[in-house]
Design a protein around this motif. Structure first.
Motif, PDB file in Angstrom:
ATOM      1  N   LEU A 136       0.835  -1.202   0.000  1.00 56.45           N
ATOM      2  CA  LEU A 136       0.000   0.000   0.000  1.00 56.45           C
ATOM      3  C   LEU A 136       0.866   1.246   0.000  1.00 56.45           C
ATOM      4  CD1 LEU A 136      -2.693  -0.998   2.634  1.00 56.45           C
ATOM      5  CD2 LEU A 136      -2.972  -0.935   0.168  1.00 56.45           C
TER       6      LEU A 136
ATOM      7  N   LEU B 262       3.155   0.544  12.530  1.00 55.30           N
ATOM      8  CA  LEU B 262       1.757   0.134  12.397  1.00 55.30           C
ATOM      9  C   LEU B 262       1.673  -1.216  11.691  1.00 55.30           C
ATOM     10  CD1 LEU B 262      -1.195   0.910  12.842  1.00 55.30           C
ATOM     11  CD2 LEU B 262      -1.185   2.015  10.614  1.00 55.30           C
TER      12      LEU B 262
ATOM     13  N   ASP C 115       2.613  -3.955  14.150  1.00 55.91           N
ATOM     14  CA  ASP C 115       1.548  -4.247  15.111  1.00 55.91           C
ATOM     15  C   ASP C 115       0.388  -4.969  14.452  1.00 55.91           C
ATOM     16  OD1 ASP C 115       3.007  -3.187  17.076  1.00 55.91           O
ATOM     17  OD2 ASP C 115       1.841  -1.349  17.327  1.00 55.91           O
ATOM     18  N   LEU C 116       0.039  -4.532  13.226  1.00 65.04           N
ATOM     19  CA  LEU C 116      -1.084  -5.156  12.521  1.00 65.04           C
ATOM     20  C   LEU C 116      -0.778  -6.618  12.218  1.00 65.04           C
ATOM     21  CD1 LEU C 116      -2.554  -2.716   9.848  1.00 65.04           C
ATOM     22  CD2 LEU C 116      -3.820  -4.133  11.457  1.00 65.04           C
TER      23      LEU C 116
ATOM     24  N   LEU D 294      -0.929  -8.681  15.282  1.00 62.42           N
ATOM     25  CA  LEU D 294      -2.323  -8.855  15.689  1.00 62.42           C
ATOM     26  C   LEU D 294      -2.995  -9.944  14.854  1.00 62.42           C
ATOM     27  CD1 LEU D 294      -4.706  -7.793  17.385  1.00 62.42           C
ATOM     28  CD2 LEU D 294      -5.205  -6.214  15.520  1.00 62.42           C
ATOM     29  N   LYS D 295      -2.767  -9.895  13.539  1.00 63.41           N
ATOM     30  CA  LYS D 295      -3.373 -10.901  12.655  1.00 63.41           C
ATOM     31  C   LYS D 295      -2.862 -12.284  13.000  1.00 63.41           C
ATOM     32  CE  LYS D 295      -5.612  -7.953  10.303  1.00 63.41           C
ATOM     33  NZ  LYS D 295      -7.053  -7.856  10.347  1.00 63.41           N
TER      34      LYS D 295
ATOM     35  N   LEU E 127      -5.391  -7.318   4.621  1.00 63.30           N
ATOM     36  CA  LEU E 127      -5.905  -6.052   4.084  1.00 63.30           C
ATOM     37  C   LEU E 127      -7.330  -5.781   4.546  1.00 63.30           C
ATOM     38  CD1 LEU E 127      -4.549  -5.934   0.432  1.00 63.30           C
ATOM     39  CD2 LEU E 127      -3.803  -4.643   2.409  1.00 63.30           C
ATOM     40  N   GLU E 128      -7.761  -6.433   5.638  1.00 63.23           N
ATOM     41  CA  GLU E 128      -9.111  -6.257   6.177  1.00 63.23           C
ATOM     42  C   GLU E 128     -10.158  -6.420   5.072  1.00 63.23           C
ATOM     43  OE1 GLU E 128      -9.425  -5.698   9.395  1.00 63.23           O
ATOM     44  OE2 GLU E 128      -7.476  -4.927  10.018  1.00 63.23           O
TER      45      GLU E 128
ATOM     46  N   GLU F 157     -16.992 -11.376  13.787  1.00 59.37           N
ATOM     47  CA  GLU F 157     -16.345 -10.145  14.258  1.00 59.37           C
ATOM     48  C   GLU F 157     -16.141  -9.128  13.150  1.00 59.37           C
ATOM     49  OE1 GLU F 157     -12.688 -10.801  16.300  1.00 59.37           O
ATOM     50  OE2 GLU F 157     -13.673 -12.189  17.677  1.00 59.37           O
ATOM     51  N   LEU F 158     -15.727  -9.607  11.990  1.00 61.64           N
ATOM     52  CA  LEU F 158     -15.349  -8.676  10.928  1.00 61.64           C
ATOM     53  C   LEU F 158     -16.468  -8.491   9.914  1.00 61.64           C
ATOM     54  CD1 LEU F 158     -11.780 -10.118  10.252  1.00 61.64           C
ATOM     55  CD2 LEU F 158     -12.398  -8.295  11.814  1.00 61.64           C
TER      56      LEU F 158
ATOM     57  N   LEU G 129      -9.129   0.158   7.018  1.00 57.39           N
ATOM     58  CA  LEU G 129      -7.857   0.241   6.305  1.00 57.39           C
ATOM     59  C   LEU G 129      -7.990   0.975   4.975  1.00 57.39           C
ATOM     60  CD1 LEU G 129      -4.896  -0.595   6.351  1.00 57.39           C
ATOM     61  CD2 LEU G 129      -5.540  -2.666   5.155  1.00 57.39           C
ATOM     62  N   ARG G 130      -9.096   0.711   4.271  1.00 54.98           N
ATOM     63  CA  ARG G 130      -9.235   1.300   2.947  1.00 54.98           C
ATOM     64  C   ARG G 130      -9.397   2.816   3.000  1.00 54.98           C
ATOM     65  NH1 ARG G 130     -13.311   0.184  -0.459  1.00 54.98           N
ATOM     66  NH2 ARG G 130     -14.434  -0.739   1.257  1.00 54.98           N
TER      67      ARG G 130
ATOM     68  N   ASP H 262     -12.110  -1.089  11.639  1.00 56.17           N
ATOM     69  CA  ASP H 262     -11.546  -2.435  11.627  1.00 56.17           C
ATOM     70  C   ASP H 262     -10.266  -2.425  12.449  1.00 56.17           C
ATOM     71  OD1 ASP H 262      -9.661  -1.246  10.076  1.00 56.17           O
ATOM     72  OD2 ASP H 262     -10.224  -2.250   8.213  1.00 56.17           O
ATOM     73  N   HIS H 263      -9.525  -3.522  12.407  1.00 55.45           N
ATOM     74  CA  HIS H 263      -8.361  -3.628  13.274  1.00 55.45           C
ATOM     75  C   HIS H 263      -7.312  -2.561  12.979  1.00 55.45           C
ATOM     76  CE1 HIS H 263      -9.799  -7.869  13.911  1.00 55.45           C
ATOM     77  NE2 HIS H 263      -9.740  -7.363  15.118  1.00 55.45           N
ATOM     78  N   ALA H 264      -7.170  -2.199  11.704  1.00 50.79           N
ATOM     79  CA  ALA H 264      -6.156  -1.210  11.355  1.00 50.79           C
ATOM     80  C   ALA H 264      -6.476   0.126  12.025  1.00 50.79           C
ATOM     81  CB  ALA H 264      -6.066  -1.059   9.844  1.00 50.79           C
TER      82      ALA H 264
ATOM     83  N   LEU I 246      -6.140  -0.126  15.832  1.00 55.59           N
ATOM     84  CA  LEU I 246      -4.735  -0.206  16.224  1.00 55.59           C
ATOM     85  C   LEU I 246      -4.059   1.158  16.136  1.00 55.59           C
ATOM     86  CD1 LEU I 246      -2.966  -2.530  17.102  1.00 55.59           C
ATOM     87  CD2 LEU I 246      -2.159  -2.726  14.770  1.00 55.59           C
ATOM     88  N   MET I 247      -4.468   1.948  15.144  1.00 58.44           N
ATOM     89  CA  MET I 247      -3.865   3.262  14.969  1.00 58.44           C
ATOM     90  C   MET I 247      -4.175   4.158  16.175  1.00 58.44           C
ATOM     91  SD  MET I 247      -3.949   5.133  11.377  1.00 58.44           S
ATOM     92  CE  MET I 247      -2.654   6.254  10.926  1.00 58.44           C
TER      93      MET I 247
ATOM     94  N   ASN J 226     -15.457  -4.888  20.632  1.00 56.01           N
ATOM     95  CA  ASN J 226     -14.627  -6.105  20.619  1.00 56.01           C
ATOM     96  C   ASN J 226     -13.359  -5.957  19.777  1.00 56.01           C
ATOM     97  OD1 ASN J 226     -15.630  -6.350  18.091  1.00 56.01           O
ATOM     98  ND2 ASN J 226     -16.804  -8.216  18.461  1.00 56.01           N
ATOM     99  N   LEU J 227     -13.300  -4.909  18.948  1.00 55.53           N
ATOM    100  CA  LEU J 227     -12.037  -4.657  18.234  1.00 55.53           C
ATOM    101  C   LEU J 227     -10.948  -4.313  19.242  1.00 55.53           C
ATOM    102  CD1 LEU J 227     -13.283  -2.486  15.252  1.00 55.53           C
ATOM    103  CD2 LEU J 227     -12.328  -4.778  15.121  1.00 55.53           C
TER     104      LEU J 227
END
Lengths: 260, 381
Positions: free
Chosen positions: A110, A117, A120-121, A124-125, A159-160, A191-192, B34-35, B69-71, B74-75, B96-97
């Motif tokens: 990206l 970051l 950490d990401l 986490l994953k 990439l979520e 969750e996602l 993230l996007r 989302d997680h990104a 996390l930021m 829950n994130l």
């Protein structure tokens, strides 16, 4: 009926004179887990590859997240590719990179995120798929099959994505691992808010996580619906598959017809 | 369109105000996934860093966030110093994130600590590697010899099919390229020599010059280098991929000794085909030389051919062919050695193939020098 997140319309696939799909239609709704089932050579994997844009159908149109794979501009398709994740059957890990670098690669591509970051990401994953931090610096060749699957899942999720494709996610895993893998996918989905499309042979996987099942046979979708609905269908492939010894065991009390 | 970008992805943003108790308040709005973050990541990072500095007790209001989302989580988490902000309002569905983040985010393991021995070890590593290679090649040679003994005791187990396939692949299919290179080298060598010989009026010695240099030296070395590049690399890659895909293990499990079926036939095949290729390269290079001599020095083809046996003792031909056989065996042995060491990743395959070709060519030239010293008084008139 809600709108289709993946819309496969009138697709024909042909290899030489061999017709794989004849006027095939399929709609995947947002937020569901859709399983593609079919005998060997019925074209499940080909259909998945066509939805991913790795192969082009001879005729027909496939629309994913509102972008037509046949008519979309290169920019649209590029953006689309950042919105889905794919778990390949053998993992398709980059063998020259460590586990950490494998998961970090799509994020680095990206070009806008800073290293902290990204680190950490990635961690986490990896934690989400139960990979220990000390395994992050290992090479893919030194991992077990189950770990490769989980790292590959972490990479697919890095990439979520809104859309997750799984090709035989539990093939080659022992029953306990495959059950925990199913739980993992179900959790992640909850969750996602993922939409999941998976190709699988494993009845236990289908029963435990799919909302709907599409059965491919005779070059088209012969049955589509919940596991219980599909299992009652009279097509010979379905009868053999769902109502055989193994099918009855997996379906258990789910299907009164099979239990009878 | 339902899935379009702008509709449900408003740009992520921060705005700063005052909380009821007088402390700073940060209102976070927009889509924090993230996007949406990705195009403006640098700006957001700086804003967050500026916010977080000094104001530990700021009020954070995340209830205006449309997506997260997680990104994104996390930021923010990083801006709060890796713990939950003291005063925080957020939507229930985003809760829950952050629970994932509650347990300390693991960091990748640190690099190996530096040791004072390291530079010395690094300095001796090339020597150690060379030693390990030599040891392995000798071990492989031993295995091949045992396989050969085995075959001599039970001739029915001779892998004829593999040998003939390899002779075809390394010999017959290499004829085109060796002919082209041999012919051109012959022409060039003859042309350049002719310029010198002409000035001494010693044009007829072109036969001696070309005959000895090509048959004794250039033919075998040229053919060996071409075959090392062509067939050596192919053998390494082939065995390497077989190792990566566990085919070699599969053979061992089935009780098929891989040295006998994979390594021995390749060595035998190159020992047969390389001398033949040498003969072929010699012939074509001499034809090239003859053509050039005919035009540059007016040495007729008939004279050239009739003078050749007198100018070049036949021992040179046998020496050249023997060199070819030895080079062939060495190339195949090294190619198999490197192929069998390949590890199951793409990088190793590339490095292994390169090393195989470099090692084979270097060895050919080294062994050629040894031949030159040992046979310095053979075949020289």
């Amino acid at each position: 009926m809600s709108e289709c997140i993946i819309d496969v319309r009138n697709v024909w696939t042909q290899f030489g004179t061999h017709v794989v799909h004849r006027d095939l239609n399929l709609c995947v709704r947002a937020g569901e887990v859709m399983s593609l089932v079919g005998g060997s050579g019925s074209g499940k994997s080909t259909l998945l590859r066509e939805i991913l844009g790795l192969e082009q159908p001879a005729r027909g149109e496939i629309t994913v997240l509102g972008v037509s794979l046949q008519q979309g501009t290169p920019e649209q398709l590029q953006q689309l590719r950042n919105r889905w994740g794919m778990l390949f059957q053998e993992g398709a890990m980059f063998s020259a990179l460590t586990v950490f670098e494998n998961v970090a690669l799509p994020l680095r591509e990206l070009k806008t995120l800073d290293d902290g970051l990204i680190r950490d990401l990635v961690m986490l994953k990896l934690k989400m798929v139960d990979i220990q931090p000390r395994d992050a610096s290992k090479m893919p060749s030194s991992l077990s099959g189950g770990m490769i699957k989980r790292v590959a899942l972490a990479r697919a999720l890095s990439l979520e994505p809104e859309l997750l494709f799984l090709d035989e996610p539990t093939a080659g895993l022992d029953p306990e691992r495959s059950e925990s893998f199913c739980r993992l996918i179900a959790n992640l989905k909850r969750e996602l808010g993922l939409t999941v499309v998976m190709v699988t042979h494993d009845l236990d996987t289908i029963v435990s996580i799919s909302d709907r099942v599409a059965v491919l046979a005779d070059q088209r979708i012969v049955a589509l619906g919940s596991v219980a609905e599909v299992a009652r269908h009279a097509h010979p492939f379905i009868v053999e598959y769902f109502q055989g010894e193994r099918g009855r065991r997996a379906l258990g009390g789910l299907n009164p017809l099979a239990a009878a | 369109m339902e899935f379009s970008e702008a509709a449900d992805h408003p740009t992520p943003a921060l705005s700063i105000g005052r909380a009821p108790d007088g402390g700073p308040a940060v209102t976070v709005t927009g889509a924090w996934n993230l996007r949406a973050i990705q195009p403006v990541a640098g700006v957001l990072r700086d804003q967050l860093a500026a916010q977080a500095r000094g104001t530990r007790d700021a009020h954070w209001d995340l209830s205006g966030v449309t997506r997260m989302d997680h990104a994104g989580a996390l930021m923010l988490w990083r801006a709060w110093g890796r713990r939950r902000a003291m005063h925080l309002r957020l939507k229930a569905e985003h809760e829950n994130l952050f629970t994932h983040l509650q347990a300390d985010t693991p960091v990748p393991p640190a690099a190996v600590p530096w040791r004072w021995m390291a530079p010395m070890l690094a300095a001796t590593r090339p020597l150690m590697t060379l030693g390990a290679h030599i040891e392995d090649v000798i071990a492989l040679l031993g295995q091949v010899s045992l396989a050969l003994l085995e075959v001599l005791r039970h001739p029915s187990r001779m892998p004829w099919r593999e040998i003939s396939a390899n002779v075809y692949r390394t010999g017959a299919q290499a004829m085109g390229i060796t002919a082209l290179v041999g012919f051109l080298i012959g022409v060039v060598l003859s042309y350049l020599s002719a310029q010198q010989l002409k000035s001494f009026g010693a044009g007829i010695f072109i036969v001696n010059l070309l005959g000895i240099s090509i048959i004794r030296e250039l033919g075998p070395v040229l053919a060996a280098i071409l075959v090392a590049g062509r067939s050596g690399s192919a053998m390494t890659a082939q065995l390497g991929v077989m190792r990566v895909t566990d085919e070699i293990d599969a053979m061992s499990v089935m009780g098929i000794p891989y040295v006998l079926r994979l390594v021995l036939p390749r060595i035998v095949a190159l020992a047969i085909s390389l001398p033949l290729i040498v003969l072929w390269t010699n012939a074509i290079a001499l034809v090239g030389g003859m053509v050039s001599a005919r035009y540059e020095l007016d040495v007729s083809v008939a004279y050239f051919l009739s003078e050749l046996p007198n100018a070049v003792p036949v021992a040179n031909l046998w020496l050249g062919l023997a060199k070819g056989a030895v080079f062939g065996m060495l190339i195949a042995l090294l190619a198999c050695h490197f192929g069998l060491r390949i590890e199951p990743n793409t990088e190793s395959l590339g490095i292994g193939t390169t090393n195989s070709v470099v090692a084979a060519i270097t060895t050919v030239i080294l062994v050629d020098a040894i031949f030159a010293v040992l046979f310095s008084n053979v075949g020289v008139p």
